[in-house]
Design a protein around this motif. Structure first.
Motif, PDB file in Angstrom:
ATOM      1  N   ASN A 106      87.772  30.780  61.629  1.00  0.00           N
ATOM      2  CA  ASN A 106      86.994  31.106  63.101  1.00  0.00           C
ATOM      3  C   ASN A 106      85.537  31.359  63.266  1.00  0.00           C
ATOM      4  O   ASN A 106      84.846  31.734  62.561  1.00  0.00           O
ATOM      5  N   ALA A 107      85.415  31.905  64.539  1.00  0.00           N
ATOM      6  CA  ALA A 107      83.589  31.637  64.474  1.00  0.00           C
ATOM      7  C   ALA A 107      83.185  33.864  64.110  1.00  0.00           C
ATOM      8  O   ALA A 107      82.031  33.171  63.811  1.00  0.00           O
ATOM      9  N   GLU A 108      83.743  33.786  64.007  1.00  0.00           N
ATOM     10  CA  GLU A 108      84.409  35.332  63.725  1.00  0.00           C
ATOM     11  C   GLU A 108      84.322  35.376  62.213  1.00  0.00           C
ATOM     12  O   GLU A 108      84.022  36.662  61.859  1.00  0.00           O
ATOM     13  N   GLY A 109      83.977  34.196  61.158  1.00  0.00           N
ATOM     14  CA  GLY A 109      84.760  34.517  60.226  1.00  0.00           C
ATOM     15  C   GLY A 109      86.468  34.862  59.737  1.00  0.00           C
ATOM     16  O   GLY A 109      86.278  35.184  58.177  1.00  0.00           O
ATOM     17  N   VAL A 110      86.719  35.091  60.396  1.00  0.00           N
ATOM     18  CA  VAL A 110      88.209  35.016  59.725  1.00  0.00           C
ATOM     19  C   VAL A 110      89.232  33.618  59.123  1.00  0.00           C
ATOM     20  O   VAL A 110      88.588  32.864  60.406  1.00  0.00           O
ATOM     21  N   ALA A 111      89.752  33.741  58.332  1.00  0.00           N
ATOM     22  CA  ALA A 111      90.086  32.893  57.905  1.00  0.00           C
ATOM     23  C   ALA A 111      91.379  32.448  58.392  1.00  0.00           C
ATOM     24  O   ALA A 111      91.963  33.236  58.924  1.00  0.00           O
ATOM     25  N   TRP A 112      91.874  31.384  58.542  1.00  0.00           N
ATOM     26  CA  TRP A 112      93.167  30.365  59.220  1.00  0.00           C
ATOM     27  C   TRP A 112      94.352  31.557  57.763  1.00  0.00           C
ATOM     28  O   TRP A 112      93.651  31.640  56.773  1.00  0.00           O
ATOM     29  N   LYS A 113      95.366  32.274  58.113  1.00  0.00           N
ATOM     30  CA  LYS A 113      96.136  32.448  58.080  1.00  0.00           C
ATOM     31  C   LYS A 113      96.625  31.777  56.474  1.00  0.00           C
ATOM     32  O   LYS A 113      97.698  32.365  55.564  1.00  0.00           O
ATOM     33  N   SER A 114      96.465  30.207  56.820  1.00  0.00           N
ATOM     34  CA  SER A 114      97.432  29.386  55.558  1.00  0.00           C
ATOM     35  C   SER A 114      96.133  30.008  53.910  1.00  0.00           C
ATOM     36  O   SER A 114      96.522  29.567  52.572  1.00  0.00           O
ATOM     37  N   LEU A 115      95.264  30.329  54.030  1.00  0.00           N
ATOM     38  CA  LEU A 115      94.523  30.339  52.777  1.00  0.00           C
ATOM     39  C   LEU A 115      94.449  31.433  51.582  1.00  0.00           C
ATOM     40  O   LEU A 115      95.346  30.545  50.951  1.00  0.00           O
ATOM     41  N   PRO A 116      95.262  32.266  51.789  1.00  0.00           N
ATOM     42  CA  PRO A 116      96.106  32.978  50.797  1.00  0.00           C
ATOM     43  C   PRO A 116      96.863  31.926  49.975  1.00  0.00           C
ATOM     44  O   PRO A 116      97.280  31.630  48.501  1.00  0.00           O
ATOM     45  N   TRP A 117      97.650  31.531  50.849  1.00  0.00           N
ATOM     46  CA  TRP A 117      98.800  30.658  50.441  1.00  0.00           C
ATOM     47  C   TRP A 117      98.620  29.832  49.541  1.00  0.00           C
ATOM     48  O   TRP A 117      98.690  29.448  48.520  1.00  0.00           O
ATOM     49  N   TRP A 118      97.615  28.798  49.699  1.00  0.00           N
ATOM     50  CA  TRP A 118      96.679  27.960  48.837  1.00  0.00           C
ATOM     51  C   TRP A 118      96.145  28.744  48.081  1.00  0.00           C
ATOM     52  O   TRP A 118      96.440  27.416  46.743  1.00  0.00           O
ATOM     53  N   GLN A 119      95.644  29.643  48.050  1.00  0.00           N
ATOM     54  CA  GLN A 119      95.372  30.232  46.784  1.00  0.00           C
ATOM     55  C   GLN A 119      96.321  30.464  45.765  1.00  0.00           C
ATOM     56  O   GLN A 119      96.554  30.288  44.312  1.00  0.00           O
ATOM     57  N   SER A 138      84.891  20.346  67.382  1.00  0.00           N
ATOM     58  CA  SER A 138      85.840  19.843  67.771  1.00  0.00           C
ATOM     59  C   SER A 138      86.933  20.475  68.921  1.00  0.00           C
ATOM     60  O   SER A 138      87.304  20.914  69.616  1.00  0.00           O
ATOM     61  N   ILE A 139      86.604  22.144  67.488  1.00  0.00           N
ATOM     62  CA  ILE A 139      87.463  23.215  67.342  1.00  0.00           C
ATOM     63  C   ILE A 139      87.171  24.493  67.927  1.00  0.00           C
ATOM     64  O   ILE A 139      87.134  24.881  69.024  1.00  0.00           O
ATOM     65  N   GLY A 140      85.533  24.355  68.156  1.00  0.00           N
ATOM     66  CA  GLY A 140      83.944  25.226  68.405  1.00  0.00           C
ATOM     67  C   GLY A 140      83.567  25.379  68.496  1.00  0.00           C
ATOM     68  O   GLY A 140      83.258  25.592  66.889  1.00  0.00           O
ATOM     69  N   PRO A 141      82.220  26.113  68.416  1.00  0.00           N
ATOM     70  CA  PRO A 141      81.202  26.350  67.413  1.00  0.00           C
ATOM     71  C   PRO A 141      81.837  27.236  66.946  1.00  0.00           C
ATOM     72  O   PRO A 141      82.199  28.378  67.260  1.00  0.00           O
ATOM     73  N   GLY A 142      80.782  27.538  65.825  1.00  0.00           N
ATOM     74  CA  GLY A 142      80.987  28.219  64.584  1.00  0.00           C
ATOM     75  C   GLY A 142      82.095  28.674  63.567  1.00  0.00           C
ATOM     76  O   GLY A 142      81.983  29.122  62.670  1.00  0.00           O
ATOM     77  N   VAL A 143      82.710  27.170  64.437  1.00  0.00           N
ATOM     78  CA  VAL A 143      84.141  27.473  63.572  1.00  0.00           C
ATOM     79  C   VAL A 143      83.923  26.413  61.576  1.00  0.00           C
ATOM     80  O   VAL A 143      83.284  25.302  61.835  1.00  0.00           O
ATOM     81  N   ARG A 144      84.289  26.682  60.879  1.00  0.00           N
ATOM     82  CA  ARG A 144      83.945  26.030  59.345  1.00  0.00           C
ATOM     83  C   ARG A 144      84.773  25.795  59.082  1.00  0.00           C
ATOM     84  O   ARG A 144      85.897  25.971  58.993  1.00  0.00           O
ATOM     85  N   GLU A 145      84.921  24.391  58.406  1.00  0.00           N
ATOM     86  CA  GLU A 145      86.077  24.344  57.232  1.00  0.00           C
ATOM     87  C   GLU A 145      86.233  24.752  55.609  1.00  0.00           C
ATOM     88  O   GLU A 145      84.576  24.641  55.132  1.00  0.00           O
TER      89      GLU A 145
END
Length: 138
Positions: free
Chosen positions: A91-104, A121-128
């Motif tokens: 998200n724009a605050e730099g917090v990864a979605w909760k699935s990141l550790p699961w994928w890792q 489309s999600i919002g400003p500052g969001v990164r994939e």
């Protein structure tokens, strides 16, 4: 959201055999006659892209998502793919979605982060957060 997956009449009109909706192959997990999860996949040549995965919140933590991912990885290997790719968000605050550790935990490694049409489309500052898992060749 403009997606056939959230509108049953739109889904039915977009469906093409074998299991393809809007260019993505759909695989489902079933338990006791009930669909308990799904993944959508896109063929990217030498790689298979896992576009979306969904397990109802009340069923998460039971291994359904892991089994879907493992099944999809087996499908990719059988098709001669070299890797599976997937993305999640930060998200724009730099917090990864909760699935990141699961994928890792499943062996996916972060390759890079990007801004794209989906994140905009999600919002400003969001990164994939883009991830990849290389598949062993036999």
């Amino acid at each position: 959201m403009d997606s056939a997956f959230h509108d049953t009449p739109a889904l039915l009109s977009a469906w093409r055999d074998p299991n393809v909706v809007q260019g993505e192959e759909v695989l489902v997990a079933e338990m006791d006659g009930r669909i308990v999860g799904c993944v959508t996949l896109e063929d990217k040549g030498r790689e298979l892209e896992l576009v979306n995965i969904d397990v109802p919140l009340e069923l998460q933590g039971r291994g359904i998502g892991t089994m879907l991912v493992q099944s999809m990885e087996e499908r990719a290997r059988a098709a001669g793919k070299y890797a599976v790719t997937v993305g999640t968000s930060r998200n724009a605050e730099g917090v990864a979605w909760k699935s990141l550790p699961w994928w890792q935990h499943l062996g996916y490694r972060v390759t890079h982060e990007e801004e794209n049409a989906w994140t905009r489309s999600i919002g400003p500052g969001v990164r994939e957060i883009r991830m990849r898992k290389d598949l062993p060749t036999e």
